[in-house]
Design a protein around this motif. Structure first.
Motif, short mmCIF file in Angstrom:
data_model
loop_
_atom_site.label_atom_id
_atom_site.label_comp_id
_atom_site.label_asym_id
_atom_site.label_seq_id
_atom_site.Cartn_x
_atom_site.Cartn_y
_atom_site.Cartn_z
N UNK A 1 0.84 -1.17 0.00
CA UNK A 1 0.00 0.00 0.00
C UNK A 1 0.90 1.24 0.00
N UNK A 2 0.58 2.21 -0.85
CA UNK A 2 1.36 3.44 -0.96
C UNK A 2 0.95 4.41 0.14
N UNK A 3 1.95 5.06 0.72
CA UNK A 3 1.70 6.10 1.71
C UNK A 3 2.57 7.30 1.36
N UNK A 4 1.98 8.50 1.35
CA UNK A 4 2.71 9.72 1.05
C UNK A 4 2.92 10.52 2.33
N UNK A 5 4.10 11.14 2.46
CA UNK A 5 4.43 11.94 3.63
C UNK A 5 4.98 13.28 3.18
N UNK A 6 4.72 14.32 3.94
CA UNK A 6 5.37 15.60 3.69
C UNK A 6 6.78 15.51 4.26
N UNK A 7 7.63 16.43 3.84
CA UNK A 7 9.01 16.44 4.33
C UNK A 7 9.04 16.58 5.85
N UNK A 8 8.16 17.42 6.36
CA UNK A 8 8.13 17.65 7.80
C UNK A 8 7.69 16.40 8.58
N UNK B 1 8.09 13.22 7.64
CA UNK B 1 8.91 12.03 7.36
C UNK B 1 9.82 11.73 8.54
N UNK B 2 9.71 10.52 9.05
CA UNK B 2 10.56 10.08 10.17
C UNK B 2 11.39 8.87 9.78
N UNK B 3 11.38 8.52 8.53
CA UNK B 3 12.10 7.35 8.04
C UNK B 3 11.12 6.34 7.47
N UNK B 4 11.67 5.34 6.83
CA UNK B 4 10.83 4.32 6.19
C UNK B 4 10.05 3.54 7.25
N UNK B 5 8.75 3.30 7.01
CA UNK B 5 7.97 2.52 7.96
C UNK B 5 8.46 1.07 8.00
N UNK B 6 8.18 0.40 9.09
CA UNK B 6 8.58 -0.99 9.25
C UNK B 6 7.92 -1.83 8.16
N UNK B 7 8.66 -2.70 7.55
CA UNK B 7 8.13 -3.57 6.51
C UNK B 7 8.08 -2.92 5.13
N UNK B 8 8.63 -1.70 4.98
CA UNK B 8 8.62 -1.02 3.69
C UNK B 8 9.52 -1.76 2.70
N UNK B 9 9.04 -1.90 1.49
CA UNK B 9 9.82 -2.54 0.43
C UNK B 9 10.77 -1.52 -0.19
N UNK B 10 10.33 -0.28 -0.28
CA UNK B 10 11.16 0.76 -0.86
C UNK B 10 10.58 2.12 -0.54
N UNK B 11 11.39 3.15 -0.73
CA UNK B 11 10.92 4.51 -0.55
C UNK B 11 11.75 5.43 -1.42
N UNK B 12 11.20 6.58 -1.74
CA UNK B 12 11.90 7.56 -2.56
C UNK B 12 11.39 8.94 -2.23
N UNK B 13 12.16 9.91 -2.63
CA UNK B 13 11.82 11.31 -2.42
C UNK B 13 11.69 11.97 -3.79
#
Length: 124
Positions: free
Chosen positions: A1-8, A10-22
Motif C-alpha cells: 500500500x502506498x503512503x505519502x508523507x510531507x518532508x516535515x 517524514x521520520x524514516x521508512x515505515x517498518x516492513x517497507x519494500x522501498x521509498x523515494x523522495x
C-alpha cells in the motif's frame, strides 16, 4: 500500500517497507518552452515545400516534429539515384511527406534556430 508523507512528517521508512523515494513537484515557473500547436507547425512545414530556398528549414522542422511525435519517420532513402530523402507521415492529416535531407552550414544552423524559435515559441 502506498503512503505519502510531507518532508516535515517524514521520520524514516515505515517498518516492513519494500522501498521509498523522495521526489519534488516542479513549480509552474520552471516549464520549458511553450511550443506552437501541432497544426501551426504542420501548416508552416507544408508551406516550406513551396520554397526551394527553405529546404534546410523544412528538414529541421521534420526532425523537430519527429521528435515531438507529430510526424512519424517511415523511411530514410539514402540509396539509389538522387539526393537522400526522409519519408515521414502525419497521422493527424493522414498525409505522407518526402523531405530532402539537408546539411546546413554552422552559420545557417544559427539562422534556422532563430527562425524556427520565433515561429514556434508562442510566448514570444
Amino acid at each position: 500500500m502506498r503512503q505519502d508523507y510531507s518532508t516535515e512528517a517524514w521520520e524514516g521508512a515505515p517498518e516492513g517497507a519494500v522501498g521509498w523515494w523522495k521526489s519534488e513537484l516542479p513549480s509552474g515557473k520552471s516549464r520549458g518552452p511553450d511550443w506552437a500547436p501541432s497544426d501551426v507547425m504542420l501548416d508552416y512545414f507544408e508551406s516550406l515545400a513551396e520554397d526551394p530556398t527553405k529546404e534546410d528549414v523544412r528538414y529541421v522542422m521534420a526532425l523537430l516534429m519527429i521528435r515531438r511525435k507529430i510526424l512519424r519517420l517511415e523511411d530514410a532513402d539514402g540509396e539509389g539515384e538522387g539526393p537522400e530523402k526522409l519519408l515521414v507521415y502525419s497521422s493527424k492529416r493522414e498525409m505522407q511527406y518526402e523531405v530532402p535531407v539537408a546539411d546546413p552550414s554552422a552559420a545557417r544552423i544559427a539562422e534556422i534556430q532563430t527562425e524556427v524559435a520565433k515561429l514556434l515559441d508562442s510566448a514570444a
